[in-house]
Design a protein around this motif. Sequence first.
Motif, PDB file in Angstrom:
ATOM      1  N   PRO A 138      48.375  59.130  32.888  1.00 46.02           N
ATOM      2  CA  PRO A 138      47.653  57.729  32.839  1.00 46.02           C
ATOM      3  C   PRO A 138      48.245  56.499  33.500  1.00 46.02           C
ATOM      4  O   PRO A 138      47.629  55.807  34.226  1.00 46.02           O
ATOM      5  N   LEU A 139      49.574  56.165  33.114  1.00 48.44           N
ATOM      6  CA  LEU A 139      50.371  55.180  33.574  1.00 48.44           C
ATOM      7  C   LEU A 139      50.247  55.290  35.248  1.00 48.44           C
ATOM      8  O   LEU A 139      50.358  54.181  35.874  1.00 48.44           O
ATOM      9  N   LEU A 140      50.610  56.594  35.736  1.00 46.36           N
ATOM     10  CA  LEU A 140      50.439  56.577  37.261  1.00 46.36           C
ATOM     11  C   LEU A 140      49.151  56.150  37.933  1.00 46.36           C
ATOM     12  O   LEU A 140      49.197  55.408  38.864  1.00 46.36           O
ATOM     13  N   TRP A 141      48.007  56.450  37.119  1.00 46.35           N
ATOM     14  CA  TRP A 141      46.865  56.147  37.846  1.00 46.35           C
ATOM     15  C   TRP A 141      46.556  54.666  37.567  1.00 46.35           C
ATOM     16  O   TRP A 141      45.767  53.958  38.605  1.00 46.35           O
ATOM     17  N   THR A 142      47.105  54.161  36.379  1.00 50.87           N
ATOM     18  CA  THR A 142      47.144  52.772  36.211  1.00 50.87           C
ATOM     19  C   THR A 142      47.779  51.987  37.379  1.00 50.87           C
ATOM     20  O   THR A 142      47.473  51.035  37.891  1.00 50.87           O
ATOM     21  N   ALA A 143      48.800  52.622  37.701  1.00 51.07           N
ATOM     22  CA  ALA A 143      49.847  52.011  38.696  1.00 51.07           C
ATOM     23  C   ALA A 143      49.343  52.142  40.159  1.00 51.07           C
ATOM     24  O   ALA A 143      49.217  50.965  40.731  1.00 51.07           O
ATOM     25  N   VAL A 144      48.466  53.273  40.361  1.00 52.47           N
ATOM     26  CA  VAL A 144      47.857  53.157  41.604  1.00 52.47           C
ATOM     27  C   VAL A 144      46.606  52.428  41.810  1.00 52.47           C
ATOM     28  O   VAL A 144      46.201  51.744  42.914  1.00 52.47           O
ATOM     29  N   GLY A 145      45.952  52.125  40.768  1.00 50.50           N
ATOM     30  CA  GLY A 145      44.663  51.210  40.496  1.00 50.50           C
ATOM     31  C   GLY A 145      45.281  49.785  40.979  1.00 50.50           C
ATOM     32  O   GLY A 145      44.742  49.073  41.453  1.00 50.50           O
ATOM     33  N   THR A 146      46.552  49.399  40.193  1.00 52.82           N
ATOM     34  CA  THR A 146      47.056  47.944  40.644  1.00 52.82           C
ATOM     35  C   THR A 146      47.463  47.913  41.858  1.00 52.82           C
ATOM     36  O   THR A 146      47.082  46.894  42.469  1.00 52.82           O
ATOM     37  N   ALA A 147      47.942  48.879  42.513  1.00 50.79           N
ATOM     38  CA  ALA A 147      48.423  48.606  43.818  1.00 50.79           C
ATOM     39  C   ALA A 147      47.156  48.574  44.869  1.00 50.79           C
ATOM     40  O   ALA A 147      47.264  47.884  45.703  1.00 50.79           O
ATOM     41  N   ILE A 148      46.264  49.638  44.540  1.00 53.49           N
ATOM     42  CA  ILE A 148      44.987  49.175  45.186  1.00 53.49           C
ATOM     43  C   ILE A 148      44.528  47.832  45.332  1.00 53.49           C
ATOM     44  O   ILE A 148      43.933  47.140  46.013  1.00 53.49           O
ATOM     45  N   GLY A 149      44.296  47.460  44.014  1.00 55.68           N
ATOM     46  CA  GLY A 149      43.770  46.129  43.485  1.00 55.68           C
ATOM     47  C   GLY A 149      44.678  44.893  44.473  1.00 55.68           C
ATOM     48  O   GLY A 149      44.205  43.827  44.791  1.00 55.68           O
ATOM     49  N   ILE A 150      45.891  45.222  44.300  1.00 56.19           N
ATOM     50  CA  ILE A 150      46.755  44.076  45.039  1.00 56.19           C
ATOM     51  C   ILE A 150      46.291  44.111  46.468  1.00 56.19           C
ATOM     52  O   ILE A 150      46.186  43.084  47.225  1.00 56.19           O
ATOM     53  N   ILE A 152      43.457  45.059  48.002  1.00 54.02           N
ATOM     54  CA  ILE A 152      42.152  44.378  48.146  1.00 54.02           C
ATOM     55  C   ILE A 152      42.289  42.905  47.990  1.00 54.02           C
ATOM     56  O   ILE A 152      41.708  41.970  48.616  1.00 54.02           O
ATOM     57  N   ALA A 153      43.038  42.284  47.076  1.00 59.59           N
ATOM     58  CA  ALA A 153      43.113  41.079  46.519  1.00 59.59           C
ATOM     59  C   ALA A 153      43.831  40.281  47.856  1.00 59.59           C
ATOM     60  O   ALA A 153      43.451  39.185  48.139  1.00 59.59           O
ATOM     61  N   ALA A 154      45.090  40.947  48.372  1.00 55.74           N
ATOM     62  CA  ALA A 154      45.567  40.437  49.492  1.00 55.74           C
ATOM     63  C   ALA A 154      44.529  40.110  50.810  1.00 55.74           C
ATOM     64  O   ALA A 154      44.556  39.226  51.521  1.00 55.74           O
ATOM     65  N   MET A 155      43.515  41.043  50.854  1.00 55.41           N
ATOM     66  CA  MET A 155      42.731  41.105  51.838  1.00 55.41           C
ATOM     67  C   MET A 155      41.467  39.901  51.878  1.00 55.41           C
ATOM     68  O   MET A 155      41.261  39.381  52.804  1.00 55.41           O
ATOM     69  N   PHE A 156      41.041  39.879  50.505  1.00 52.50           N
ATOM     70  CA  PHE A 156      39.655  39.023  50.401  1.00 52.50           C
ATOM     71  C   PHE A 156      39.862  37.663  49.411  1.00 52.50           C
ATOM     72  O   PHE A 156      39.171  36.776  49.550  1.00 52.50           O
ATOM     73  N   ALA A 157      40.869  37.815  48.566  1.00 49.84           N
ATOM     74  CA  ALA A 157      40.697  36.811  47.512  1.00 49.84           C
ATOM     75  C   ALA A 157      41.919  35.471  47.883  1.00 49.84           C
ATOM     76  O   ALA A 157      42.889  35.374  46.973  1.00 49.84           O
ATOM     77  N   ASN A 158      42.026  35.078  48.960  1.00 49.60           N
ATOM     78  CA  ASN A 158      43.131  34.370  49.329  1.00 49.60           C
ATOM     79  C   ASN A 158      43.117  32.836  48.622  1.00 49.60           C
ATOM     80  O   ASN A 158      44.083  32.452  48.452  1.00 49.60           O
ATOM     81  N   GLU A 159      41.896  32.188  48.552  1.00 55.60           N
ATOM     82  CA  GLU A 159      41.992  31.047  47.832  1.00 55.60           C
ATOM     83  C   GLU A 159      42.081  31.045  46.313  1.00 55.60           C
ATOM     84  O   GLU A 159      42.841  29.976  45.983  1.00 55.60           O
ATOM     85  N   SER A 160      41.427  31.808  45.812  1.00 50.67           N
ATOM     86  CA  SER A 160      41.514  31.687  44.228  1.00 50.67           C
ATOM     87  C   SER A 160      42.563  32.835  43.574  1.00 50.67           C
ATOM     88  O   SER A 160      42.505  33.930  43.577  1.00 50.67           O
ATOM     89  N   LEU A 161      43.485  32.223  42.898  1.00 50.73           N
ATOM     90  CA  LEU A 161      44.485  33.142  42.106  1.00 50.73           C
ATOM     91  C   LEU A 161      43.772  33.709  40.921  1.00 50.73           C
ATOM     92  O   LEU A 161      44.376  34.867  40.508  1.00 50.73           O
ATOM     93  N   VAL A 162      42.975  32.830  40.393  1.00 48.64           N
ATOM     94  CA  VAL A 162      42.046  33.616  39.200  1.00 48.64           C
ATOM     95  C   VAL A 162      41.380  34.686  39.662  1.00 48.64           C
ATOM     96  O   VAL A 162      41.513  35.878  39.065  1.00 48.64           O
ATOM     97  N   ALA A 163      40.761  34.942  40.642  1.00 48.59           N
ATOM     98  CA  ALA A 163      40.015  35.920  41.301  1.00 48.59           C
ATOM     99  C   ALA A 163      40.882  37.003  41.900  1.00 48.59           C
ATOM    100  O   ALA A 163      40.425  38.130  41.489  1.00 48.59           O
ATOM    101  N   ALA A 164      42.002  36.584  42.370  1.00 48.13           N
ATOM    102  CA  ALA A 164      43.092  37.567  42.799  1.00 48.13           C
ATOM    103  C   ALA A 164      43.386  38.338  41.534  1.00 48.13           C
ATOM    104  O   ALA A 164      43.632  39.603  41.782  1.00 48.13           O
ATOM    105  N   THR A 165      43.931  37.790  40.324  1.00 47.14           N
ATOM    106  CA  THR A 165      44.261  38.273  39.348  1.00 47.14           C
ATOM    107  C   THR A 165      43.366  39.165  38.742  1.00 47.14           C
ATOM    108  O   THR A 165      43.765  40.138  38.121  1.00 47.14           O
ATOM    109  N   ALA A 166      41.983  38.623  38.593  1.00 44.20           N
ATOM    110  CA  ALA A 166      40.974  39.284  37.923  1.00 44.20           C
ATOM    111  C   ALA A 166      40.650  40.589  38.817  1.00 44.20           C
ATOM    112  O   ALA A 166      40.369  41.767  38.131  1.00 44.20           O
ATOM    113  N   LEU A 167      40.999  40.495  40.070  1.00 45.66           N
ATOM    114  CA  LEU A 167      40.595  41.856  40.918  1.00 45.66           C
ATOM    115  C   LEU A 167      41.546  42.862  40.697  1.00 45.66           C
ATOM    116  O   LEU A 167      41.395  44.143  40.465  1.00 45.66           O
ATOM    117  N   ILE A 168      42.918  42.358  40.546  1.00 45.91           N
ATOM    118  CA  ILE A 168      43.995  43.516  40.259  1.00 45.91           C
ATOM    119  C   ILE A 168      43.802  43.986  38.763  1.00 45.91           C
ATOM    120  O   ILE A 168      43.884  45.119  38.888  1.00 45.91           O
TER     121      ILE A 168
END
Length: 190
Positions: A138-150, A152-168
Motif C-alpha cells: 500500500p505504501l508503494l501505491w500511495t507513493a505512485v499516486g503522490t508522484a502522479i499528483g505532483i 498533474i499539479a505541475a502541469m495544471f495548478a500553477n497559480e494556487s499552492l493550495v489547489a496544487a497541494t490538494a491535488l497531490i
Amino acid sequence: MIPAFDWERDYGPLYRACPDAFWLAPDADDLLPTPDRAAPQWTLVTRFEDIDPPSVHHGKTAATMACLTAGPIFLAFTMFAEVAGRSGMVAGLGVAAISLFLAPFTMAIGAFLAAIPVTFGTLILGELGLTRAPWRRPLLWTAVGTAIGIVIAAMFANESLVAATALIFTSAASARIARSVIRWEGAEPA
C-alpha cells in the motif's frame, strides 16, 4: 568393431511381439511389458500451465471507488487549507466537515477529472502487483499516486499552492483507496 545394423536382430522380436509399438517407439523395447516384467507405472504431474493463471480482482471497483471519492477529498482538503490558513485549525476542520454535505455534487466532477489517471494507475499497478509482489504494498501505491499528483499539479495548478497541494493529496488518497479494494488471486505471496 561395431557390428553392422541388422534389422531382424535389432528389431524383429519387438516387432513380432507388438507391431503397433514398433512404429511408435522402436528403441523403447525395455518399456513394453513382457510376461516377466510389468508395465511401468506413470503418475500425472500437474504442471503450472494446468493451473488457472493468477488474476487481479475488483480492479474496476477499485478504480470506480477512487474516482468517486476524488471530488469530495479535493473539496474537503481545499476548504480545510483555505479556512485553516485564515482562521485556525478548528475552523478549518469544521468547514471541511461541512464540505462533506456537498459530496454528492462533487462526486461527478471529481470522477470525471480523475477517471483517466486513476483508471490507468489502477490497471498498471494491478498488473505489476500480479507478477511482482513488492508492487502490492500500500505504501508503494500511495507513493505512485503522490508522484502522479505532483506531475498533474505541475502541469495544471500553477497559480494556487493550495489547489496544487490538494491535488497531490487527492491523488495519493485515491491510490490508497484503490489499493484497499483490489485483490490478487493465485499470485505469489507478498
